[in-house]
Design a protein around this motif. Structure first.
Motif, PDB file in Angstrom:
ATOM      1  N   ALA A 172       1.263  -1.813   0.423  1.00  8.35           N
ATOM      2  CA  ALA A 172      -0.048   0.441  -0.345  1.00  8.35           C
ATOM      3  C   ALA A 172       0.885   1.177  -0.712  1.00  8.35           C
ATOM      4  CB  ALA A 172      -0.848   0.187   1.089  1.00  8.35           C
ATOM      5  N   ALA A 173       1.769   1.357   0.697  1.00  4.83           N
ATOM      6  CA  ALA A 173       2.098   2.127   0.499  1.00  4.83           C
ATOM      7  C   ALA A 173       3.132   2.748  -0.729  1.00  4.83           C
ATOM      8  CB  ALA A 173       3.894   2.285   1.912  1.00  4.83           C
ATOM      9  N   MET A 174       4.539   1.700  -1.174  1.00  2.00           N
ATOM     10  CA  MET A 174       4.411   2.028  -2.296  1.00  2.00           C
ATOM     11  C   MET A 174       3.399   1.975  -3.616  1.00  2.00           C
ATOM     12  SD  MET A 174       7.796   0.390  -1.484  1.00  2.00           S
ATOM     13  CE  MET A 174       7.723   0.977  -0.425  1.00  2.00           C
ATOM     14  N   GLN A 175       2.202   1.703  -3.136  1.00  2.00           N
ATOM     15  CA  GLN A 175       1.070   2.186  -4.252  1.00  2.00           C
ATOM     16  C   GLN A 175       0.917   3.616  -3.997  1.00  2.00           C
ATOM     17  OE1 GLN A 175       0.254   0.662  -6.870  1.00  2.00           O
ATOM     18  NE2 GLN A 175       1.874  -1.150  -6.246  1.00  2.00           N
ATOM     19  N   ILE A 176       1.447   4.221  -2.594  1.00  6.31           N
ATOM     20  CA  ILE A 176       0.700   5.672  -2.865  1.00  6.31           C
ATOM     21  C   ILE A 176       1.815   6.793  -3.131  1.00  6.31           C
ATOM     22  CG2 ILE A 176       0.504   7.403  -0.170  1.00  6.31           C
ATOM     23  CD1 ILE A 176      -1.127   4.690   0.730  1.00  6.31           C
ATOM     24  N   ALA A 177       2.820   6.318  -2.696  1.00  4.96           N
ATOM     25  CA  ALA A 177       4.437   6.945  -3.564  1.00  4.96           C
ATOM     26  C   ALA A 177       4.264   7.408  -5.058  1.00  4.96           C
ATOM     27  CB  ALA A 177       5.553   6.084  -2.209  1.00  4.96           C
ATOM     28  N   LYS A 178       3.996   5.614  -5.158  1.00  3.21           N
ATOM     29  CA  LYS A 178       4.030   6.019  -6.860  1.00  3.21           C
ATOM     30  C   LYS A 178       2.560   7.067  -7.583  1.00  3.21           C
ATOM     31  CE  LYS A 178       2.091   2.442  -9.111  1.00  3.21           C
ATOM     32  NZ  LYS A 178       1.290   1.428  -9.696  1.00  3.21           N
ATOM     33  N   ASP A 179       2.807   7.685  -6.644  1.00  2.00           N
ATOM     34  CA  ASP A 179       2.135   9.182  -7.085  1.00  2.00           C
ATOM     35  C   ASP A 179       1.625   9.561  -6.920  1.00  2.00           C
ATOM     36  OD1 ASP A 179      -0.408   7.445  -9.455  1.00  2.00           O
ATOM     37  OD2 ASP A 179      -1.178   6.794  -7.357  1.00  2.00           O
TER      38      ASP A 179
END
Length: 136
Positions: free
Chosen positions: A78-85
């Motif tokens: 979840a943290a990685m997916q958020i950071a991507k945006d």
């Protein structure tokens, strides 16, 4: 869930955790594309989403990213997916492979100690007038 915005990513967070609150503030500041909406895990809508997704909150109690109609992500993923945006340099984190068992090991270690290291509130944060539109 029909009452959720279909074009937004929903971040469910621990509303009494200071680290989680700081993370939400960071996401708000760096969400230049207005992609995210927020709800605390403790809120009624947060509980409805968790139940709808069938997530066991005894195993995930600090962050969940739900992309309506597509998928949901837990913990490090979840943290990685958020950071991507995000518009900040933290986007680089999304390119690292911290998902899977190693990423979740680090994530779980921080999550287990978050209250001890960062403290805990007596209640969920109350968003300012300008932030209210970002919360479900």
């Amino acid at each position: 869930m029909e009452n959720l915005p279909k074009d937004k990513k929903i971040v469910l967070f621990d509303g009494v955790c200071n680290l989680c609150d700081n993370s939400v503030q960071f996401i708000l500041k760096n969400d230049s594309k207005d992609l995210f909406r927020f709800a605390s895990i403790q809120s009624e809508i947060g509980q409805q989403i968790i139940k709808y997704l069938g997530i066991d909150v005894s195993k995930v109690d600090s962050i969940i990213l739900y992309v309506p109609g597509e998928a949901y992500y837990l913990k490090a993923e979840a943290a990685m997916q958020i950071a991507k945006d995000l518009k900040s340099w933290h986007k680089i984190i999304s390119y690292l492979s911290f998902t899977g068992s190693f990423g979740n090991f680090i994530y779980d270690y921080i999550a287990r100690n978050r209250y001890k290291w960062y403290g805990k509130k007596d209640e969920c944060m109350i968003p300012t007038e300008e932030m209210k539109a970002k919360f479900l």
